[in-house]
Design a protein around this motif. Structure first.
Motif, short mmCIF file in Angstrom:
data_model
loop_
_atom_site.label_atom_id
_atom_site.label_comp_id
_atom_site.label_asym_id
_atom_site.label_seq_id
_atom_site.Cartn_x
_atom_site.Cartn_y
_atom_site.Cartn_z
N PHE A 1 15.28 53.28 -3.10
CA PHE A 1 15.70 53.63 -1.73
C PHE A 1 16.78 52.71 -1.20
O PHE A 1 17.59 53.10 -0.35
N TRP A 2 16.80 51.45 -1.67
CA TRP A 2 17.77 50.47 -1.14
C TRP A 2 19.20 50.83 -1.49
O TRP A 2 20.13 50.32 -0.90
N GLU A 3 19.38 51.74 -2.46
CA GLU A 3 20.73 52.13 -2.85
C GLU A 3 21.32 53.19 -1.92
O GLU A 3 22.55 53.35 -1.87
N TRP A 4 20.46 53.90 -1.19
CA TRP A 4 20.99 55.00 -0.37
C TRP A 4 20.31 55.15 0.99
O TRP A 4 20.81 55.90 1.84
N GLY A 5 19.22 54.45 1.24
CA GLY A 5 18.56 54.53 2.55
C GLY A 5 19.51 54.10 3.66
O GLY A 5 20.33 53.20 3.47
N ARG A 6 19.41 54.75 4.81
CA ARG A 6 20.42 54.58 5.85
C ARG A 6 20.10 53.52 6.90
O ARG A 6 20.99 53.06 7.60
N LYS A 7 18.83 53.12 7.02
CA LYS A 7 18.55 52.10 8.03
C LYS A 7 17.28 51.30 7.73
O LYS A 7 16.39 51.75 7.02
N ILE A 8 17.29 50.11 8.31
CA ILE A 8 16.16 49.18 8.22
C ILE A 8 15.75 48.87 9.65
O ILE A 8 16.53 48.30 10.41
N ILE A 9 14.54 49.28 10.01
CA ILE A 9 14.04 49.09 11.37
C ILE A 9 12.98 48.00 11.32
O ILE A 9 11.99 48.12 10.59
N CYS A 10 13.19 46.94 12.06
CA CYS A 10 12.32 45.77 11.99
C CYS A 10 11.51 45.62 13.26
O CYS A 10 12.00 45.92 14.36
N VAL A 11 10.29 45.14 13.10
CA VAL A 11 9.38 44.92 14.23
C VAL A 11 9.18 43.41 14.37
O VAL A 11 8.74 42.75 13.43
N GLY A 12 9.54 42.88 15.53
CA GLY A 12 9.37 41.46 15.79
C GLY A 12 8.04 41.17 16.48
O GLY A 12 7.48 42.03 17.16
N ARG A 13 7.52 39.97 16.25
CA ARG A 13 6.35 39.49 16.98
C ARG A 13 5.15 40.41 16.87
O ARG A 13 4.44 40.67 17.85
N ASN A 14 4.89 40.93 15.66
CA ASN A 14 3.76 41.85 15.48
C ASN A 14 2.50 41.15 15.00
O ASN A 14 1.50 41.80 14.70
N TYR A 15 2.55 39.82 14.91
CA TYR A 15 1.37 39.00 14.62
C TYR A 15 1.27 37.97 15.74
O TYR A 15 2.23 37.22 15.98
N ASP B 1 -0.21 35.12 16.15
CA ASP B 1 -0.04 33.70 15.82
C ASP B 1 1.42 33.36 15.55
O ASP B 1 1.87 32.24 15.82
N HIS B 2 2.19 34.33 15.02
CA HIS B 2 3.62 34.09 14.82
C HIS B 2 4.36 34.04 16.15
O HIS B 2 5.23 33.20 16.36
N ALA B 3 3.99 34.96 17.06
CA ALA B 3 4.62 34.93 18.39
C ALA B 3 4.37 33.58 19.05
O ALA B 3 5.28 32.96 19.62
N LYS B 4 3.14 33.08 18.92
CA LYS B 4 2.78 31.80 19.54
C LYS B 4 3.53 30.64 18.92
O LYS B 4 3.96 29.71 19.62
N GLU B 5 3.71 30.65 17.58
CA GLU B 5 4.35 29.51 16.93
C GLU B 5 5.82 29.38 17.34
O GLU B 5 6.39 28.29 17.30
N LEU B 6 6.43 30.50 17.76
CA LEU B 6 7.80 30.45 18.25
C LEU B 6 7.86 30.44 19.78
O LEU B 6 8.91 30.64 20.38
N LYS B 7 6.68 30.21 20.39
CA LYS B 7 6.57 30.10 21.85
C LYS B 7 7.07 31.37 22.56
O LYS B 7 7.72 31.31 23.59
N ASN B 8 6.73 32.52 21.97
CA ASN B 8 7.04 33.81 22.57
C ASN B 8 5.76 34.44 23.12
O ASN B 8 4.68 34.19 22.60
N ALA B 9 5.93 35.24 24.16
CA ALA B 9 4.79 35.98 24.70
C ALA B 9 4.33 37.03 23.68
O ALA B 9 5.15 37.56 22.91
N ILE B 10 3.03 37.31 23.66
CA ILE B 10 2.51 38.37 22.80
C ILE B 10 2.93 39.71 23.39
O ILE B 10 2.68 39.98 24.57
N PRO B 11 3.62 40.55 22.63
CA PRO B 11 4.18 41.78 23.21
C PRO B 11 3.12 42.82 23.54
O PRO B 11 2.07 42.90 22.90
#
Length: 218
Positions: A9-23, A25-35
């Motif tokens: 798929f990486w040879e022809w797929g058209r987009k990569i959609i990323c989800v931030g702060r979905n864990y 503990d990770h949100a907390k370690e970067l001092k972000n609010a939990i979404p």
């Protein structure tokens, strides 16, 4: 019409959609609010990287971080996909790294600017071989791990995700139509940290796949 080869798929797929702060503990370690709703950003297909080629630190960054993630490969297109049938649109999975220029991301956040420079550069999305859907019967309960120079940095379960894969497919497809070959990065567990030139990153989905990349600087 000949079906495209989803295992590449990486040879022809058209987009990569990323989800931030979905864990949380990770949100907390970067001092972000939990979404309370998913945080989305995009990477271009030029971000893809396969084993055998190095991760390149952007020339403008001095603090490149690793983020290990489960990637979901879309096999059936749709928009406004109901949560109940969302998994019918999944062809399989990959292990992914969301390489992040953390110093640039912090600068962008402080100025209220998008994260493109921090997240979308060439080689910012290393991926494993394609994993058929039936190899991971419960993607909501697999262990992701990452080592740098053989030292464990990240080790967490997708059961810790705030928003499940069906939820994400429904949410994203209400905004952005999903197409065959698209990739969704579902977020990273805690333990993100910096890497340097010549470091060796090894990551895996326990019992399923491993991959390794070196870090280089042009």
């Amino acid at each position: 019409m000949t079906a495209r080869n989803l295992t590449r798929f990486w040879e022809w797929g058209r987009k990569i959609i990323c989800v931030g702060r979905n864990y949380a503990d990770h949100a907390k370690e970067l001092k972000n609010a939990i979404p309370t709703e998913p945080v989305l950003f995009l990477k271009p297909p030029s971000a893809y990287l396969k084993e055998g080629s190095p991760i390149i630190v952007p020339a403008y960054s001095s603090n490149l971080h690793h983020e290990v993630e489960l990637g979901v490969v879309i096999g059936k297109p749709g928009r406004g996909i109901p949560r109940e049938s969302a998994m019918d649109h999944v062809a399989g999975y990959v292990l992914c790294l969301d390489m992040t220029a953390r110093d640039i991301q912090e600068e962008c956040k402080s100025k209220g600017l998008p994260w493109t420079l921090a997240k979308a550069f060439n080689t910012s999305c290393p991926v494993s071989e394609f994993i058929p859907k039936d190899k991971i019967p419960d993607p909501g309960n697999v262990t992701l791990w990452l080592k740098v120079n053989d030292q464990m940095r990240q080790n967490g379960s997708t059961s810790q995700m705030i928003f499940s894969i069906p939820y994400l497919i429904n949410y994203i497809s209400d905004i952005i139509s999903l197409e065959e070959g698209d990739l969704i990065l579902t977020g990273t567990p805690k333990g993100v940290s910096g890497v340097q030139e010549h470091d060796e990153i090894t990551a895996g989905i326990e019992g399923i796949v491993t991959m390794s990349f070196t870090v280089d600087r042009l």
